[in-house]
Design a protein around this motif. Structure first.
Motif, PDB file in Angstrom:
ATOM      1  N   TYR A 312      10.844 -18.111  -4.788  1.00  0.00           N
ATOM      2  CA  TYR A 312       9.887 -17.116  -4.287  1.00  0.00           C
ATOM      3  C   TYR A 312       8.690 -17.868  -3.733  1.00  0.00           C
ATOM      4  O   TYR A 312       8.495 -19.062  -3.992  1.00  0.00           O
ATOM      5  N   LEU A 313       7.859 -17.153  -2.965  1.00  0.00           N
ATOM      6  CA  LEU A 313       6.681 -17.760  -2.364  1.00  0.00           C
ATOM      7  C   LEU A 313       5.454 -16.999  -2.820  1.00  0.00           C
ATOM      8  O   LEU A 313       5.278 -15.821  -2.492  1.00  0.00           O
ATOM      9  N   ALA A 314       4.603 -17.648  -3.616  1.00  0.00           N
ATOM     10  CA  ALA A 314       3.351 -17.066  -4.110  1.00  0.00           C
ATOM     11  C   ALA A 314       2.203 -17.941  -3.639  1.00  0.00           C
ATOM     12  O   ALA A 314       2.230 -19.162  -3.821  1.00  0.00           O
ATOM     13  N   LEU A 315       1.177 -17.315  -3.046  1.00  0.00           N
ATOM     14  CA  LEU A 315       0.050 -18.041  -2.473  1.00  0.00           C
ATOM     15  C   LEU A 315      -1.264 -17.447  -2.962  1.00  0.00           C
ATOM     16  O   LEU A 315      -1.314 -16.265  -3.357  1.00  0.00           O
ATOM     17  N   PRO A 316      -2.329 -18.220  -2.936  1.00  0.00           N
ATOM     18  CA  PRO A 316      -3.640 -17.662  -3.291  1.00  0.00           C
ATOM     19  C   PRO A 316      -3.980 -16.458  -2.424  1.00  0.00           C
ATOM     20  O   PRO A 316      -3.650 -16.410  -1.234  1.00  0.00           O
ATOM     21  N   ALA A 317      -4.670 -15.490  -3.009  1.00  0.00           N
ATOM     22  CA  ALA A 317      -4.940 -14.229  -2.317  1.00  0.00           C
ATOM     23  C   ALA A 317      -5.748 -14.427  -1.036  1.00  0.00           C
ATOM     24  O   ALA A 317      -5.676 -13.608  -0.119  1.00  0.00           O
ATOM     25  N   GLY A 318      -6.528 -15.509  -0.947  1.00  0.00           N
ATOM     26  CA  GLY A 318      -7.349 -15.731   0.241  1.00  0.00           C
ATOM     27  C   GLY A 318      -6.649 -16.455   1.364  1.00  0.00           C
ATOM     28  O   GLY A 318      -7.254 -16.735   2.409  1.00  0.00           O
ATOM     29  N   THR A 319      -5.369 -16.772   1.223  1.00  0.00           N
ATOM     30  CA  THR A 319      -4.620 -17.490   2.259  1.00  0.00           C
ATOM     31  C   THR A 319      -4.550 -16.676   3.550  1.00  0.00           C
ATOM     32  O   THR A 319      -4.173 -15.495   3.518  1.00  0.00           O
ATOM     33  N   ALA A 355       3.141  -8.810   0.049  1.00  0.00           N
ATOM     34  CA  ALA A 355       3.102  -8.540   1.486  1.00  0.00           C
ATOM     35  C   ALA A 355       4.479  -8.759   2.093  1.00  0.00           C
ATOM     36  O   ALA A 355       5.057  -9.841   1.959  1.00  0.00           O
ATOM     37  N   GLY A 356       4.994  -7.718   2.745  1.00  0.00           N
ATOM     38  CA  GLY A 356       6.265  -7.857   3.440  1.00  0.00           C
ATOM     39  C   GLY A 356       6.118  -8.733   4.674  1.00  0.00           C
ATOM     40  O   GLY A 356       5.028  -8.860   5.248  1.00  0.00           O
ATOM     41  N   LEU A 357       7.210  -9.317   5.089  1.00  0.00           N
ATOM     42  CA  LEU A 357       7.184 -10.240   6.220  1.00  0.00           C
ATOM     43  C   LEU A 357       6.730  -9.539   7.498  1.00  0.00           C
ATOM     44  O   LEU A 357       5.969 -10.097   8.294  1.00  0.00           O
ATOM     45  N   VAL A 358       7.155  -8.284   7.693  1.00  0.00           N
ATOM     46  CA  VAL A 358       6.753  -7.544   8.898  1.00  0.00           C
ATOM     47  C   VAL A 358       5.247  -7.325   8.911  1.00  0.00           C
ATOM     48  O   VAL A 358       4.576  -7.484   9.949  1.00  0.00           O
ATOM     49  N   ALA A 359       4.679  -6.969   7.753  1.00  0.00           N
ATOM     50  CA  ALA A 359       3.224  -6.756   7.678  1.00  0.00           C
ATOM     51  C   ALA A 359       2.472  -8.035   8.017  1.00  0.00           C
ATOM     52  O   ALA A 359       1.436  -7.998   8.693  1.00  0.00           O
ATOM     53  N   LEU A 360       2.993  -9.179   7.586  1.00  0.00           N
ATOM     54  CA  LEU A 360       2.343 -10.450   7.898  1.00  0.00           C
ATOM     55  C   LEU A 360       2.418 -10.772   9.383  1.00  0.00           C
ATOM     56  O   LEU A 360       1.455 -11.266   9.977  1.00  0.00           O
ATOM     57  N   VAL A 361       3.560 -10.510   9.988  1.00  0.00           N
ATOM     58  CA  VAL A 361       3.723 -10.778  11.418  1.00  0.00           C
ATOM     59  C   VAL A 361       2.778  -9.905  12.238  1.00  0.00           C
ATOM     60  O   VAL A 361       2.199 -10.346  13.251  1.00  0.00           O
ATOM     61  N   GLN A 362       2.587  -8.665  11.812  1.00  0.00           N
ATOM     62  CA  GLN A 362       1.768  -7.724  12.571  1.00  0.00           C
ATOM     63  C   GLN A 362       0.275  -7.891  12.307  1.00  0.00           C
ATOM     64  O   GLN A 362      -0.558  -7.376  13.064  1.00  0.00           O
ATOM     65  N   ALA A 370      -4.643 -11.123   0.813  1.00  0.00           N
ATOM     66  CA  ALA A 370      -4.988 -10.008  -0.078  1.00  0.00           C
ATOM     67  C   ALA A 370      -5.183  -8.710   0.696  1.00  0.00           C
ATOM     68  O   ALA A 370      -4.911  -7.617   0.178  1.00  0.00           O
ATOM     69  N   GLU A 371      -5.676  -8.822   1.945  1.00  0.00           N
ATOM     70  CA  GLU A 371      -5.914  -7.619   2.739  1.00  0.00           C
ATOM     71  C   GLU A 371      -4.623  -7.066   3.347  1.00  0.00           C
ATOM     72  O   GLU A 371      -4.572  -5.897   3.733  1.00  0.00           O
ATOM     73  N   VAL A 372      -3.612  -7.888   3.482  1.00  0.00           N
ATOM     74  CA  VAL A 372      -2.319  -7.442   4.029  1.00  0.00           C
ATOM     75  C   VAL A 372      -1.440  -6.866   2.929  1.00  0.00           C
ATOM     76  O   VAL A 372      -0.576  -6.018   3.170  1.00  0.00           O
ATOM     77  N   CYS A 373      -1.687  -7.282   1.699  1.00  0.00           N
ATOM     78  CA  CYS A 373      -0.792  -6.947   0.581  1.00  0.00           C
ATOM     79  C   CYS A 373      -0.867  -5.485   0.167  1.00  0.00           C
ATOM     80  O   CYS A 373      -1.889  -4.813   0.330  1.00  0.00           O
ATOM     81  N   GLU A 374       0.217  -5.047  -0.415  1.00  0.00           N
ATOM     82  CA  GLU A 374       0.226  -3.826  -1.213  1.00  0.00           C
ATOM     83  C   GLU A 374      -0.260  -4.222  -2.604  1.00  0.00           C
ATOM     84  O   GLU A 374       0.311  -5.111  -3.244  1.00  0.00           O
TER      85      GLU A 374
END
Length: 441
Positions: A312-319, A355-362, A370-374
């Motif tokens: 899995y891929l987990a990153l700091p919320a501010g990335t 965050a889903g991959l589509v949400a990140l791409v868009q 953190a702002e893109v995430c559910e």
């Protein structure tokens, strides 16, 4: 299939020449007499020998003939007449030493005629009921396979009238098939571009489960030449055939396969080994894979912990979103199904969003993860049962479900493919698939 000297070539033969070529049916050829240079009968053909030539059509190198009760070799260059009802040699002298097959040689009758082949476009096993040889400037070559049995009266009518198989016959280009050759020295000399590698690991796994023990041996020899493909095939096998095939290998060979499998699949495979072999196989795994597999073995089988993948891929919320996508792009060592979601964690590693991959791409590239995430994503603890996992993934349309410990730190994820595999009944997996249409030339 019978010989048809005047008929235009089949699709396989047409690739060899624009002019009509002489063709022979193997079954008809094997019924002929072998004559010497002066017309004296010497014996009868027992088999036709071809040599594998990678992507080229196999070349006929000679015959095995029964001469005076001996199986002897007749080289192709000594045969001056193949197609007028007899097989005529250029000499009356024959080397009477007993025929011994060399590596790379395939006996069309012993190895292919009546045996099953892999139909590559259809990804299924079919039987070769006849074979077609076509004359080319380089010599006679194997060009076509007839995979449909004909009735006795149809065969009799062909012999009586001299006609070739009609449109109802399933005569197809040899290059659409991969032969399951029981002769190991010849099977091992296949081209590295063997047609079998056009298939997906799931399709090869299905073939293995349908194959006989001898056919399985040839299939496994082929996939063994590509370690990554071999690992993928073993991942796709059902538990029983996977365990049976692994038990027949040494501990070193089993560890070699498991080292390339995803850790969750490797853990399942270890559990299916006899108990007395498990630790020995674990000890032979690379350190990183051994830690992952051992961790997964500590959970019950049909629970979230037992189903989860450690990829899995987990990153700091501010990335920033752009960096998160770059991390996905370069995460070649992780299971692709687990990369459909990127998780945000706080400074203590606790789950804070998904965050889903589509949400990140868009998203704007500079936007923080953190702002893109559910926020407050659905998650489970390791003891959650299979029904709970399946219902949550269905209700929330999840491609991946995070598994967390009591401190809300991510331990792994259950991917939708693993959840489906665990919930779909075994008998549903073996339903006859819809046939694939043949690709047009």
């Amino acid at each position: 299939m019978t010989e048809s000297p005047d008929q235009s070539p089949t699709p396989g033969a047409s690739a060899l020449s624009a002019q009509p070529a002489r063709r022979l049916s193997l079954s008809a050829l094997l019924r002929r007499a072998v004559l010497g240079a002066h017309g004296q009968q010497l014996g009868r053909p027992d088999d036709v020998i071809v040599r594998l030539r990678g992507q080229d059509y196999p070349l006929v190198t000679g015959l095995v003939a029964d001469i005076g009760g001996r199986r002897v070799f007749l080289p192709a260059e000594s045969i001056v007449d193949w197609h007028t009802g007899t097989i005529r040699l250029s000499t009356a002298k024959v080397d009477l030493r007993t025929f011994e097959r060399r590596p790379g040689e395939v006996l069309l009758s012993a190895d292919i005629l009546g045996h099953r082949l892999i139909d590559i476009p259809q990804a299924r096993l079919v039987r070769a009921y006849d074979l077609c040889l076509t004359e080319t400037p380089a010599g006679w070559v194997l060009t076509d396979v007839d995979t449909r049995p004909t009735t006795w009266w149809h065969r009799a009518w062909q012999r009586l009238t001299g006609t070739a198989p009609g449109a109802a016959s399933a005569v197809r280009d040899w290059k659409a098939f991969e032969a399951l050759i029981g002769h190991e020295p010849s099977a091992l000399l296949r081209s590295p571009t063997a047609r079998l590698r056009r298939l997906k690991p799931q399709q090869i796994a299905d073939l293995l489960e349908e194959a006989s023990r001898e056919e399985q041996g040839d299939l496994l020899r082929q996939v063994h030449t590509d370690p990554e493909l071999e690992a993928g095939v073993f991942e796709e096998l059902d538990d029983d055939p996977q365990a049976r095939l692994l038990r027949n290998r040494s501990d070193e060979e089993v560890a070699g396969v498991l080292a390339r499998m995803h850790a969750d699949d490797a853990a399942d495979a270890v559990m299916d080994l006899p108990q007395e072999r498990r630790q020995a196989v674990l000890n032979l795994l690379p350190a990183g894979q051994r830690v992952k597999v051992t961790t997964l073995l500590s959970y019950q089988h049909n629970t979230a912990g037992g189903l989860m993948s450690l990829d899995y891929l987990a990153l700091p919320a501010g990335t920033p979103a752009a960096e998160a996508l770059a991390r996905v792009r370069h995460a070649h060592g992780l299971q692709s199904e687990a990369l459909t979601t990127v998780y945000a964690v706080d400074d203590h590693g606790r789950l804070r969003g998904a965050a889903g991959l589509v949400a990140l791409v868009q998203a704007d590239p500079a936007t923080a993860l953190a702002e893109v995430c559910e926020h407050d994503p659905v998650r489970v603890n390791p003891p959650a049962d299979l029904l709970t996992v399946a219902l949550l993934m269905s209700d929330y349309n999840l491609l991946a479900l995070p598994v967390v410990d009591d401190g809300d730190r991510i331990l792994g994820v259950v991917t939708v493919d693993d959840a489906l595999e665990a919930t779909v009944p075994d008998n549903w997996r073996h339903r006859e698939p819809e046939p694939h249409p043949e690709p047009s030339d």
